[in-house]
Design an enzyme around this catalytic site. Structure first.
Site, PDB file in Angstrom:
ATOM      1  N   HIS A 130      -6.984  -0.588   4.378  1.00 17.68           N
ATOM      2  CA  HIS A 130      -6.619  -0.892   2.991  1.00 17.68           C
ATOM      3  C   HIS A 130      -7.070   0.287   2.126  1.00 17.68           C
ATOM      4  O   HIS A 130      -8.212   0.743   2.246  1.00 17.68           O
ATOM      5  CB  HIS A 130      -7.270  -2.193   2.551  1.00 17.68           C
ATOM      6  CG  HIS A 130      -6.810  -3.380   3.343  1.00 17.68           C
ATOM      7  ND1 HIS A 130      -5.997  -4.355   2.813  1.00 17.68           N
ATOM      8  CD2 HIS A 130      -7.004  -3.716   4.631  1.00 17.68           C
ATOM      9  CE1 HIS A 130      -5.736  -5.256   3.749  1.00 17.68           C
ATOM     10  NE2 HIS A 130      -6.333  -4.896   4.867  1.00 17.68           N
ATOM     11  N   HIS A 182       0.792  -1.228   0.000  1.00 18.17           N
ATOM     12  CA  HIS A 182       0.000   0.000   0.000  1.00 18.17           C
ATOM     13  C   HIS A 182       0.826   1.280   0.000  1.00 18.17           C
ATOM     14  O   HIS A 182       0.583   2.177   0.807  1.00 18.17           O
ATOM     15  CB  HIS A 182      -0.949   0.003   1.204  1.00 18.17           C
ATOM     16  CG  HIS A 182      -1.875  -1.172   1.237  1.00 18.17           C
ATOM     17  ND1 HIS A 182      -2.462  -1.622   2.389  1.00 18.17           N
ATOM     18  CD2 HIS A 182      -2.312  -1.992   0.257  1.00 18.17           C
ATOM     19  CE1 HIS A 182      -3.225  -2.674   2.104  1.00 18.17           C
ATOM     20  NE2 HIS A 182      -3.147  -2.914   0.817  1.00 18.17           N
TER      21      HIS A 182
HETATM   22  C1  LIG Z   1      -0.814  -7.277  -4.646  1.00 16.13           C
HETATM   23  C2  LIG Z   1      -1.636  -6.113  -4.157  1.00 16.13           C
HETATM   24  C3  LIG Z   1      -2.666  -6.335  -3.251  1.00 16.13           C
HETATM   25  C4  LIG Z   1      -3.421  -5.266  -2.780  1.00 16.13           C
HETATM   26  N1  LIG Z   1      -4.494  -5.532  -1.981  1.00 16.13           N
HETATM   27  C5  LIG Z   1      -5.324  -4.514  -1.643  1.00 16.13           C
HETATM   28  C6  LIG Z   1      -6.534  -4.788  -0.945  1.00 16.13           C
HETATM   29  O1  LIG Z   1      -6.886  -5.940  -0.681  1.00 16.13           O
HETATM   30  N2  LIG Z   1      -7.323  -3.726  -0.596  1.00 16.13           N
HETATM   31  C7  LIG Z   1      -6.967  -2.435  -0.887  1.00 16.13           C
HETATM   32  O2  LIG Z   1      -7.696  -1.514  -0.505  1.00 16.13           O
HETATM   33  N3  LIG Z   1      -5.833  -2.154  -1.563  1.00 16.13           N
HETATM   34  C8  LIG Z   1      -5.033  -3.170  -1.975  1.00 16.13           C
HETATM   35  N4  LIG Z   1      -3.918  -2.897  -2.726  1.00 16.13           N
HETATM   36  C9  LIG Z   1      -3.584  -1.482  -3.015  1.00 16.13           C
HETATM   37  C10 LIG Z   1      -4.491  -0.804  -4.066  1.00 16.13           C
HETATM   38  O3  LIG Z   1      -4.779  -1.676  -5.118  1.00 16.13           O
HETATM   39  C11 LIG Z   1      -3.751   0.445  -4.563  1.00 16.13           C
HETATM   40  O4  LIG Z   1      -3.542   1.309  -3.458  1.00 16.13           O
HETATM   41  C12 LIG Z   1      -4.525   1.222  -5.649  1.00 16.13           C
HETATM   42  O5  LIG Z   1      -4.774   0.406  -6.757  1.00 16.13           O
HETATM   43  C13 LIG Z   1      -3.729   2.450  -6.062  1.00 16.13           C
HETATM   44  O6  LIG Z   1      -4.397   3.128  -7.103  1.00 16.13           O
HETATM   45  P1  LIG Z   1      -3.578   4.115  -8.058  1.00 16.13           P
HETATM   46  O7  LIG Z   1      -4.562   4.725  -8.975  1.00 16.13           O
HETATM   47  O8  LIG Z   1      -2.741   4.983  -7.219  1.00 16.13           O
HETATM   48  O9  LIG Z   1      -2.546   3.177  -8.841  1.00 16.13           O
HETATM   49  P2  LIG Z   1      -2.746   1.829  -9.653  1.00 16.13           P
HETATM   50  O10 LIG Z   1      -4.098   1.273  -9.418  1.00 16.13           O
HETATM   51  O11 LIG Z   1      -1.586   0.963  -9.373  1.00 16.13           O
HETATM   52  O12 LIG Z   1      -2.697   2.292 -11.181  1.00 16.13           O
HETATM   53  C14 LIG Z   1      -1.556   2.831 -11.820  1.00 16.13           C
HETATM   54  C15 LIG Z   1      -1.652   2.487 -13.304  1.00 16.13           C
HETATM   55  O13 LIG Z   1      -0.715   3.281 -14.038  1.00 16.13           O
HETATM   56  C16 LIG Z   1      -0.059   2.463 -14.990  1.00 16.13           C
HETATM   57  N5  LIG Z   1       1.239   3.074 -15.289  1.00 16.13           N
HETATM   58  C17 LIG Z   1       2.288   3.206 -14.440  1.00 16.13           C
HETATM   59  N6  LIG Z   1       3.315   3.834 -15.067  1.00 16.13           N
HETATM   60  C18 LIG Z   1       2.891   4.110 -16.318  1.00 16.13           C
HETATM   61  C19 LIG Z   1       3.501   4.739 -17.436  1.00 16.13           C
HETATM   62  N7  LIG Z   1       4.756   5.223 -17.376  1.00 16.13           N
HETATM   63  N8  LIG Z   1       2.793   4.840 -18.598  1.00 16.13           N
HETATM   64  C20 LIG Z   1       1.502   4.362 -18.665  1.00 16.13           C
HETATM   65  N9  LIG Z   1       0.888   3.746 -17.632  1.00 16.13           N
HETATM   66  C21 LIG Z   1       1.570   3.635 -16.470  1.00 16.13           C
HETATM   67  C22 LIG Z   1       0.061   1.127 -14.287  1.00 16.13           C
HETATM   68  O14 LIG Z   1       0.328   0.074 -15.195  1.00 16.13           O
HETATM   69  C23 LIG Z   1      -1.297   1.028 -13.609  1.00 16.13           C
HETATM   70  O15 LIG Z   1      -2.271   0.484 -14.466  1.00 16.13           O
HETATM   71  C24 LIG Z   1      -3.120  -3.943  -3.207  1.00 16.13           C
HETATM   72  C25 LIG Z   1      -2.096  -3.720  -4.115  1.00 16.13           C
HETATM   73  C26 LIG Z   1      -1.355  -4.790  -4.601  1.00 16.13           C
HETATM   74  C27 LIG Z   1      -0.264  -4.524  -5.587  1.00 16.13           C
END
Ligand SMILES: Cc1cc2nc3c(=O)[nH]c(=O)nc-3n(C[C@H](O)[C@H](O)[C@H](O)COP(=O)(O)OP(=O)(O)OC[C@H]3O[C@@H](n4cnc5c(N)ncnc54)[C@H](O)[C@@H]3O)c2cc1C
Ligand SMILES: *[C@@H]1O[C@H](CO)[C@@H](O)[C@H](O)[C@H]1NC(C)=O
Ligand SMILES: *[C@@H]1O[C@H](CO)[C@@H](O)[C@H](O)[C@H]1NC(C)=O
Ligand SMILES: *[C@@H]1O[C@H](CO)[C@@H](O)[C@H](O)[C@H]1NC(C)=O
Ligand SMILES: *[C@@H]1O[C@H](CO)[C@@H](O)[C@H](O)[C@H]1NC(C)=O
Ligand SMILES: *[C@@H]1O[C@H](CO)[C@@H](O)[C@H](O)[C@H]1NC(C)=O
Ligand SMILES: *[C@@H]1O[C@H](CO)[C@@H](O)[C@H](O)[C@H]1NC(C)=O
Ligand SMILES: *[C@@H]1O[C@H](CO)[C@@H](O)[C@H](O)[C@H]1NC(C)=O
Length: 547
Positions: free
Chosen positions: A528, A484
């Protein structure tokens, strides 16, 4: 053991028919296409924003995602397979941390989803919507009450759709339906099959009600106690930001396009406004060997690449600590020391198991000896310090065993994400600065009567762990991340000297660029975080539409 043939899965994934275009290679994107908004990353932040902004038929939206589409990947859809999706699979960025002093010099895998839906397509689906004190502290530190619990949390009703669990059991007393959304895009549900632990965990909450009180709904703003887990699962299927927001928008609107398998390599300056640089150009490529393409947004670029890639892209674009940037040969355009230096660390703990039916959230007693030397890192009385996740793990080799995964959720240490080189395809240096002191001692929930005859003994090396020193040593040797990371481009007051984004999520000292993802939290949400990321993304969409 789960065996998944990734090449077969990826080859056979098909794209649903859509009104919006889905391009699978950057050369397909017509150079004549004009976009008001270019959104980087199709994770939670990017999917929510692109869906909401494209509700205005006059605005054209392009989403660029490094990974593939999630459509048709069964292992993503089936909740039980979540643990097989990372680390080191074709759907993971495959990051690892640098050696962690607090973990006896070990490096640990640092999974991040690399497909549509981002980490919400590979996460464990635990659904939490934050605590009162977490949001109120956020509003306090940025000096903007419009981010407090009272203002922001009602957005959850716009996000959630409470659905029956897969087994359609009677959920009376396991959740408070009145605090949940009924018609939003993100289907949520309680655990959909009974486990051997259910009754025992619940009996312990009445036998030891002062230590382990029952909490009917941990998403009320005060999670303290033990309750039934809620998941981003509906109809027995994972719900991700891709399935809930982005794909329905693509299917029904012609003003939103998605470009997958394409990595953004840089955001570039397209002009100046007063003294501030305008960043409305995006450079991208399918691989390190190029070719490199570019597109300009007429309104804004929204950076939603997640807590590792967002600070990496800011730095690659010349936005960050000048000393760090010059070291890798990048000319600083916007000096933001904190873009690289400070961020909230992740949860640590024994690696979590598959989704489990109950979670407990606890605070150390106010008179704990640790508070003689450390200030309380939590946001307040509704924000827990640690978490228990109750699960049964079975394997043919070792039989059945029960795990109470213990997660540290109010850490006091901060780490950093910095560039190792100016090559956008190089991994950044990830240093979560996992705790170097202060491993707590957690009571033995399993010693009470509901567990007699159920727990036959302790497993593996843990059997020999009794003293505080042994517990700390065990943690150093076994702790890992529970995924996280946040706070790598954190929000601060509009005039503050620290921080990366303003309360309206614009990047400080720039024009045309916003960050909308988990990077913006100044402190880690103490539950989470995915629900809180949906909330900030919905709020960001409302802010952008009003400008
Ligand atoms: C294994 C795992 C288990 C988890 N379990 C939970 C859970 O049970 N409950 C919970 O609440 N949270 C959980 N989380 C955390 C939660 O999923 C994240 O906090 C959340 O998805 C973050 O959202 P975000 O929009 O910041 O980034 P993300 O959802 O990670 O999205 C970022 C996106 O940007 C893309 N990207 C990155 N760099 C580039 C680039 N240079 N060019 C184009 N695209 C790019 C990536 O490929 C990705 O698709 C977990 C995370 C993981 C990895
Ligand atoms: C991550 O590792 C897997 C397994 O080795 C590999 O198939 C995949 O391409 C890697 N991902 C990236 C982004 O390098
Ligand atoms: C569910 O259980 C509650 C309390 O045990 C009971 O009052 C209610 O009638 C049940 N609902 C259904 C649909 O069976
Ligand atoms: C539930 O899933 C099944 C199997 O995928 C599907 O046929 C059905 O339409 C889904 N129901 C709802 C309400 O989404
Ligand atoms: C983007 O804007 C820059 C600066 O105004 C300009 O030089 C460039 O040609 C534009 N690129 C595209 C693809 O329109
Ligand atoms: C903290 O307070 C409780 C209840 O008053 C007491 O039982 C306990 O011994 C105290 N612990 C410490 C470390 O002082
Ligand atoms: C940084 O680059 C150096 C030199 O190429 C390499 O040895 C090191 O492994 C890299 N570090 C990370 C975290 O990728
Ligand atoms: C526990 O310690 C004893 C004595 O050092 C050792 O023989 C035994 O193998 C240890 N058990 C485990 C499970 O590590």
């Amino acid at each position: 053991m789960l065996l998944i043939v990734w090449s077969a899965i990826l080859t056979f994934s098909v794209l649903r028919p859509a009104l919006g275009a889905v391009y699978t290679n950057p050369f397909q994107l017509p150079s004549s296409n004009k976009y008001d908004y270019v959104i980087i990353g199709a994770g939670i932040g990017g999917s929510v924003i692109s869906s909401r902004l494209s509700e205005d038929p006059c605005k054209r939206v392009l989403v660029i995602e490094a990974g593939p589409s999630d459509v048709g990947i069964e292992a993503v859809q089936i909740p039980f397979y979540c643990v097989s999706l990372s680390p080191n699979t074709p759907l993971d960025w495959n990051y690892t941390t640098v050696a962690q002093v607090g973990l006896n010099g070990r490096t640990v895998p640092y999974p991040r989803g690399r497909l549509v839906g981002g980490s919400s397509s590979i996460n464990y689906m635990f659904w939490n919507t934050g605590t009162v004190d977490d949001f109120n502290r956020l509003a306090d530190v940025i000096g903007d009450p419009s981010w407090n619990w009272e203002h922001v949390h009602p957005l959850i009703k716009k996000i959630e759709k409470l659905t029956p669990p897969a087994d359609h059991h009677n959920t009376t007393g396991q959740i408070n339906p009145s605090i949940h959304g009924k018609s939003g895009p993100v289907g949520i549900s309680l655990q959909g099959f009974p486990t051997l632990l259910d009754d025992r965990v619940m009996r312990t909450t009445s036998l030891l009600s002062s230590e382990f009180p029952f909490n009917r709904d941990m998403n009320s703003g005060n999670p303290i106690g033990i309750g039934w887990s809620q998941f981003s699962v509906a109809n027995g299927t994972r719900v991700s930001a891709g399935t809930a927001y982005l794909e329905p928008a693509l299917a029904s609107r012609s003003n939103i396009d998605l470009l997958v398998n394409t990595q953004v390599t840089k955001i570039f300056q397209t002009g100046t406004q007063g003294k501030r640089p305008i960043f409305r150009g995006v450079q991208f490529a399918a691989s390190a060997s190029g070719p490199f393409y570019a597109v300009n947004a007429t309104h804004e670029i929204i950076l939603s690449a997640g807590a590792v890639s967002t600070p990496q892209l800011l730095q690659l674009s010349g936005i960050g600590d000048p000393t760090v940037l010059r070291k890798v040969g990048i000319e600083p355009l916007v000096k933001l020391p904190d873009a690289t230096q400070q961020w909230e660390t992740t949860r640590t703990g024994q690696l979590a198991s598959p989704p489990a039916a109950q979670i407990g959230w606890f605070r150390l007693p106010d008179n704990s000896s640790i508070f003689k030397t450390e200030t309380d890192p939590s946001a307040g009385p509704t924000s827990p310090h640690y978490e228990f996740v109750f699960a049964i793990v079975s394997s043919r080799a070792t039989g059945h065993y029960m795990v109470i995964a213990t997660n540290l959720i109010s850490p006091s240490s901060r780490g950093s994400v910095t560039l190792n080189s100016s090559d956008p395809f190089d991994f950044p240096i990830i240093d979560p600065a996992f705790p170097q002191h202060g491993f707590g001692y957690f009571r033995n929930h399993g010693g009470t009567s509901p567990w007699q005859g159920f727990v036959s003994g302790q497993f593996g090396n843990f059997a020999n762990v009794t003293t505080d020193e042994q517990i700390a040593a065990y943690a150093r040797n076994n702790a890992a991340t529970v995924f996280h990371p946040v706070g790598t481009a954190f929000m601060s007051a509009a005039g503050a000297k620290n921080g990366v984004v303003n309360p309206d999520l614009t990047v400080k000292s720039t024009v045309g660029l916003r960050v909308v993802d988990a990077s913006i939290f100044p402190y880690i949400p103490s539950m989470h975080p995915q629900g809180s990321v949906y909330i900030i993304a919905e709020r960001a969409a409302a802010i952008i539409r009003n400008t």
